[in-house]
Enzyme design. Structure first.
Site, mmCIF file in Angstrom:
data_model
loop_
_atom_site.group_PDB
_atom_site.id
_atom_site.type_symbol
_atom_site.label_atom_id
_atom_site.label_comp_id
_atom_site.label_asym_id
_atom_site.label_seq_id
_atom_site.Cartn_x
_atom_site.Cartn_y
_atom_site.Cartn_z
ATOM 1 N N ASP A 69 1.510 -9.136 -2.020
ATOM 2 C CA ASP A 69 1.125 -7.990 -1.181
ATOM 3 C C ASP A 69 1.222 -6.697 -1.991
ATOM 4 O OD1 ASP A 69 0.484 -6.362 0.965
ATOM 5 O OD2 ASP A 69 2.522 -6.351 1.764
ATOM 6 N N GLU A 78 -0.887 2.533 1.014
ATOM 7 C CA GLU A 78 -1.130 1.644 2.152
ATOM 8 C C GLU A 78 0.134 1.325 2.926
ATOM 9 O OE1 GLU A 78 -1.630 -2.063 4.451
ATOM 10 O OE2 GLU A 78 -0.263 -1.695 2.777
ATOM 11 N N ARG A 131 -0.442 -4.194 21.288
ATOM 12 C CA ARG A 131 -1.467 -4.683 20.377
ATOM 13 C C ARG A 131 -2.738 -4.864 21.200
ATOM 14 N NH1 ARG A 131 -0.521 -4.036 14.921
ATOM 15 N NH2 ARG A 131 1.721 -4.206 14.586
ATOM 16 N N ASP A 158 0.440 -0.144 -4.063
ATOM 17 C CA ASP A 158 1.807 0.254 -3.720
ATOM 18 C C ASP A 158 2.512 -0.911 -3.034
ATOM 19 O OD1 ASP A 158 -0.031 0.659 -1.518
ATOM 20 O OD2 ASP A 158 1.595 1.625 -0.421
ATOM 21 N N HIS A 202 31.356 12.217 27.672
ATOM 22 C CA HIS A 202 32.347 11.157 27.724
ATOM 23 C C HIS A 202 32.154 10.390 29.030
ATOM 24 C CE1 HIS A 202 36.108 9.043 27.887
ATOM 25 N NE2 HIS A 202 36.632 9.674 26.833
ATOM 26 N N HIS A 257 -4.601 -2.539 -2.392
ATOM 27 C CA HIS A 257 -3.591 -1.480 -2.554
ATOM 28 C C HIS A 257 -2.584 -1.879 -3.621
ATOM 29 C CE1 HIS A 257 -0.163 -3.317 -0.282
ATOM 30 N NE2 HIS A 257 -1.115 -3.871 0.452
#
Length: 538
Positions: A137, A171, A372, A106, A235, A104
């Site tokens: 990267d 990406e 994950r 970008d 409040h 990539h």
């Protein structure tokens, strides 16, 4: 028979080393283009400029290049195209195996005011390190394939495989349109239809000095948990103690998801996680990973458990502080990072988070958390488990507030076979360049394009071949790319291509064999490999 004798290999290594300044200059040109995909209104033109810059180099080297319009692009939200490049072997290209590499072009946002020591879009060398946004990267590694082609041409080294390149410019902001293009280009007679191997260099070594190959990535299930109470913020001095507060419900619910030791409390999440085998356990032993160095690099220190009052003195102040890492051994720590599911709480939207004090009861709050995932965990099944858990816990609160749950993103884990010929070719290249066997690692994060490529092409193998070091600080301030990694990385990629040319047998992409294995046998990584463990071998 090796495709490059020892003297020619030395000549190739020397050529790369002699052109170090040229590679720095080109990387500097690429880094100077602020191709920030998360800021399209301002930087779409820069992403397109970066694509054009890369396309010019492909064509300069005699490659074929094509821009594919981004299928997710609209009139209101134009997106950069996907760039496809191709270099064919000079002899019998139709009979040669084909490697497709992905990268990539970008980058993440960056500004010197964020805490950079130098201008992030001016490549700056210091102590053998090249600082700049996108240096590691992924512009440095992604463009290295072109410098390999250039070196081969200069030294009259024939490409032993066909090389295809796929570059995207979104990406860092969701890869909009890429997956549709992968599906489209995997159709018969299209760009990806004859690809036999994939390679991606968009992750990092586990340490600073020892290279690795990555054969697994965790998946992701990202959730937003919303609690709505009153129609407007209130409040706390007037309404505190009179209404059911949405924030109180949210905090209570999120606290039921995971323990402070990292144990996930949602029933069913662990059900599909495979037990560790002796073979898998043994793979962790040779891995170069030092816990103390990791803590230093990650800025992880022992908790001080301080409070906003002075200490009372006495023995309590001398108690040992708890260790901040969740596991104490290398193997257990890496397993938690790579092959065990985890649940992390990320933040709360709608609540007061500014400096100072604000005595408000927020009307609507949204908690963000994710899991994950590891192989065999289905994001949709995980969503069912999480939803059932939160609905049960919310019912126990007997709250009149409104709760909603949304899984905003779900992607399965990716798991490959490190004994596949694609990995063996990469390992042989690393051995010749670095003089050592690579570590075989998995990653805790996700690279969705891995699954997309394998699934679209009927199982063609993807190898993750990282070039950058663990301390390259991708996405952070002072991102850098070591000069030694850049030079040796180009050398590794060149020898990897040559090693692929040594692989015997037919093109895996031509294989139409069906596996004659049971469902259980097919669950074993590498049990059936198109073009290698099938009738094509006979």
């Amino acid at each position: 028979m090796p495709l490059l004798d020892e003297s020619k290999q030395k000549e190739f290594f020397a050529y790369i080393e002699e052109h170090e300044e040229l590679y720095k200059k080109r990387l500097g040109e690429a880094v100077a283009i602020p191709s920030i995909s998360s800021e399209l209104d301002e930087h779409l033109g820069d992403i397109n400029k970066m694509m054009d810059w890369t396309n010019a180099h492909i064509q300069r080297l005699g490659g074929k290049a094509e821009f594919i319009p981004n299928p997710a692009s609209t009139e209101d939200r134009p997106l950069p195209p996907i760039l496809l490049g191709e270099f064919l072997s000079a002899t019998d290209p139709k009979k040669k195996k084909t490697l497709c590499v992905y990268g990539h072009l970008d980058v993440q946002p960056a500004d010197i005011s964020d805490g950079w020591d130098t201008d992030p879009f001016v490549l700056t060398e210091k102590d053998g390190k090249l600082f700049g946004r996108g240096s590691t990267d992924d512009k440095g590694p992604a463009l290295s394939w072109l410098w390999v082609i250039e070196a081969f041409q200069a030294l009259n080294i024939e490409l032993p495989v066909n090389l295809k390149l796929m570059y995207e410019g979104m990406e860092e902001f969701g890869s909009d349109g890429l997956f549709e293009v992968i599906q489209q280009e995997a159709q018969e007679s299209k760009f990806l239809s004859d690809v036999d191997f994939f390679c991606i260099s968009d992750n990092y070594w586990l340490g600073k000095t020892k290279p690795c190959l990555t054969y697994g990535l965790r998946g992701l299930a990202y959730f937003e948990l919303s609690l709505k109470g009153c129609q407007q913020d209130l409040h706390s001095g007037v309404f505190g103690g009179m209404v059911h507060e949405a924030m109180t419900d949210l905090i209570k619910l999120m606290s039921t998801l995971v323990n402070s030791d990292g144990t996930i409390l949602v029933d069913g999440v662990y059900d599909s996680v495979k037990d560790v085998t002796a073979e898998e356990e043994a793979m962790y032993e040779p891995i170069d990973f030092d816990i103390e160095s990791f803590k230093e690099e990650a800025k992880v220190i022992t908790s001080t458990s301080t409070t906003a009052r002075s200490g009372s003195g006495g023995d309590d102040d001398e108690k040992a502080k708890p260790e901040v890492l969740l596991r104490s051994t290398k193997k257990d720590l890496l397993m938690n990072r790579w092959r065990n599911p985890t649940l992390s709480l990320h933040g709360v939207e709608g609540a007061f988070s500014g400096v100072g004090a604000k005595t408000v009861i927020p009307a609507h709050v949204k908690g963000k958390f994710s899991l994950r995932l590891v192989p065999d965990q289905d994001p949709k099944e995980i969503e069912k488990c999480v939803r059932a858990h939160l609905e049960r816990e919310f019912a126990s609160l007997q709250s009149p507030n409104e709760m909603t749950l949304e899984m905003t993103h779900g992607a399965p884990a990716w798991f490959s076979n490190p004994k596949h010929p694609n990995f063996e070719a990469a390992a042989a290249a690393i051995q010749k360049v670095f003089g050592m066997e690579p570590d075989y690692t998995r990653e805790g994060g996700s690279i969705p394009v891995t699954n997309a490529m394998e699934e679209a092409t009927g199982g063609m193998n993807v190898c993750l071949l990282p070039i950058g070091a663990c301390d390259d600080m991708a996405h952070s301030q002072n991102e850098k790319y070591n000069v030694v990694n850049m030079i040796k990385g180009i050398q590794v990629l060149g020898l990897y291509i040559l090693e692929l040319g040594n692989i015997p047998g037919p093109k895996p992409s031509d294989c139409r064999c069906a596996p004659s294995l049971s469902a259980e046998e097919l669950m074993i990584p590498g049990a059936f490999v198109k073009g290698f463990k099938c009738k094509c071998e006979m």
